[in-house]
Design an enzyme around this catalytic site. Structure first.
Site, PDB file in Angstrom:
ATOM      1  N   LYS A  95      10.191  -9.910  20.223  1.00 40.89           N
ATOM      2  CA  LYS A  95      10.520  -9.863  18.800  1.00 40.89           C
ATOM      3  C   LYS A  95      10.229 -11.202  18.116  1.00 40.89           C
ATOM      4  O   LYS A  95       9.643 -11.228  17.042  1.00 40.89           O
ATOM      5  CB  LYS A  95      12.006  -9.524  18.588  1.00 40.89           C
ATOM      6  N   ARG A 141      17.924 -21.322  28.414  1.00 39.14           N
ATOM      7  CA  ARG A 141      18.976 -20.711  27.603  1.00 39.14           C
ATOM      8  C   ARG A 141      20.025 -20.160  28.555  1.00 39.14           C
ATOM      9  O   ARG A 141      19.690 -19.497  29.518  1.00 39.14           O
ATOM     10  CB  ARG A 141      18.371 -19.561  26.784  1.00 39.14           C
ATOM     11  N   ARG A 167      10.263 -16.637  31.989  1.00 40.39           N
ATOM     12  CA  ARG A 167      10.611 -17.525  30.888  1.00 40.39           C
ATOM     13  C   ARG A 167      11.654 -18.542  31.374  1.00 40.39           C
ATOM     14  O   ARG A 167      11.532 -19.728  31.123  1.00 40.39           O
ATOM     15  CB  ARG A 167      11.176 -16.693  29.730  1.00 40.39           C
ATOM     16  N   ARG A 214      22.778  -8.066  29.350  1.00 34.38           N
ATOM     17  CA  ARG A 214      22.217  -7.909  28.000  1.00 34.38           C
ATOM     18  C   ARG A 214      21.444  -6.600  27.871  1.00 34.38           C
ATOM     19  O   ARG A 214      21.473  -5.948  26.833  1.00 34.38           O
ATOM     20  CB  ARG A 214      21.325  -9.106  27.654  1.00 34.38           C
ATOM     21  N   ARG A 239      22.539  -4.618  15.539  1.00 36.00           N
ATOM     22  CA  ARG A 239      22.567  -4.451  16.982  1.00 36.00           C
ATOM     23  C   ARG A 239      23.499  -3.329  17.442  1.00 36.00           C
ATOM     24  O   ARG A 239      23.624  -3.079  18.630  1.00 36.00           O
ATOM     25  CB  ARG A 239      23.030  -5.756  17.615  1.00 36.00           C
TER      26      ARG A 239
END
Ligand code: ADP
Length: 194
Positions: A13, A135, A127, A146, A88
């Site tokens: 996104k 993160r 990532r 998640r 969300r």
């Protein structure tokens, strides 16, 4: 032109938001970025949400509505915006309908960047490996949480926009450029008809 970018964690996104910013001069409204900023600045709100985010859970709706209402007061949204990471859940989607209505604005497109779950997991793991500052919510354990939250709370929002006739499903498994050109083709097609 107002857009919602929709997709699971790792679907791309943020990358596509950057493309839309450059290509169509839109601004991005990312609730994730706004929340991370509050955490970094150690504000009262930041302290409230830090652990929730680190665990991969959704931040309470009231906090999100506060941030969104504040952000939409800025005149820079007049030329069009991209919501990234919002709404969300269904309650947020309904609230957004109300807000848009009250402001006499409307949503033009919802793009669901659709990516297979197995690919999502490996993307996020890569990532995490490449990032110097990882993160806190980009580890595999939190990613699983998640994804669970996405499937349970966020995915049902797609029906909401399907019923409003503004949902577009984009194959998110091509290259970045392929995904971008699929999105812009749909936008340009619609602009021509208008
Ligand atoms: P992603 O990488 O999944 O796109 P984001 O940057 O959008 O992640 O969001 C990171 C975290 O911030 C989420 O896991 C959640 O805790 C919180 N968050 C962001 N946007 C929202 C929202 N609209 N409602 C509730 N929580 C949110």
């Amino acid at each position: 032109m107002n857009i919602i970018l929709f997709g699971a964690p790792g679907a791309g996104k943020g990358t596509q938001a950057n493309f839309l910013i450059n290509e169509f001069g839109l601004i991005q409204i990312s609730t994730g970025d706004m929340l991370r900023d509050s955490v970094k600045r150690k504000t009262k709100l930041g302290k409230q949400v830090e652990n929730i985010m680190a665990n991969g859970e959704l931040v309470p709706d009231d906090i999100i509505f506060l941030l969104i209402n504040e952000r939409l007061k800025n005149k820079d949204i007049k030329n069009g915006f991209i919501f990234d990471g919002f709404p969300r859940n269904l309650k947020q989607a309904q609230k957004l309908d109300e807000i848009m209505n009250d402001m006499s604005m409307h949503l033009d497109f919802v793009f669901h960047i659709d990516v297979d779950e197995k690919i999502l997991t490996s993307r996020i793991e890569n990532r995490a490996k490449q990032e110097k500052v990882i993160r806190k919510d980009d580890t595999s354990a939190v990613l699983i949480e998640r994804l669970k939250v996405y499937n349970r709370d966020t995915k049902p929002v797609l029906d909401h926009y399907f019923n409003q006739n503004i949902l577009n499903v984009i194959d998110g498994m091509g290259t970045i450029d392929e995904v971008s050109s699929n999105i812009s083709r749909l936008i340009n097609k619609d602009l021509k008809v208008d």
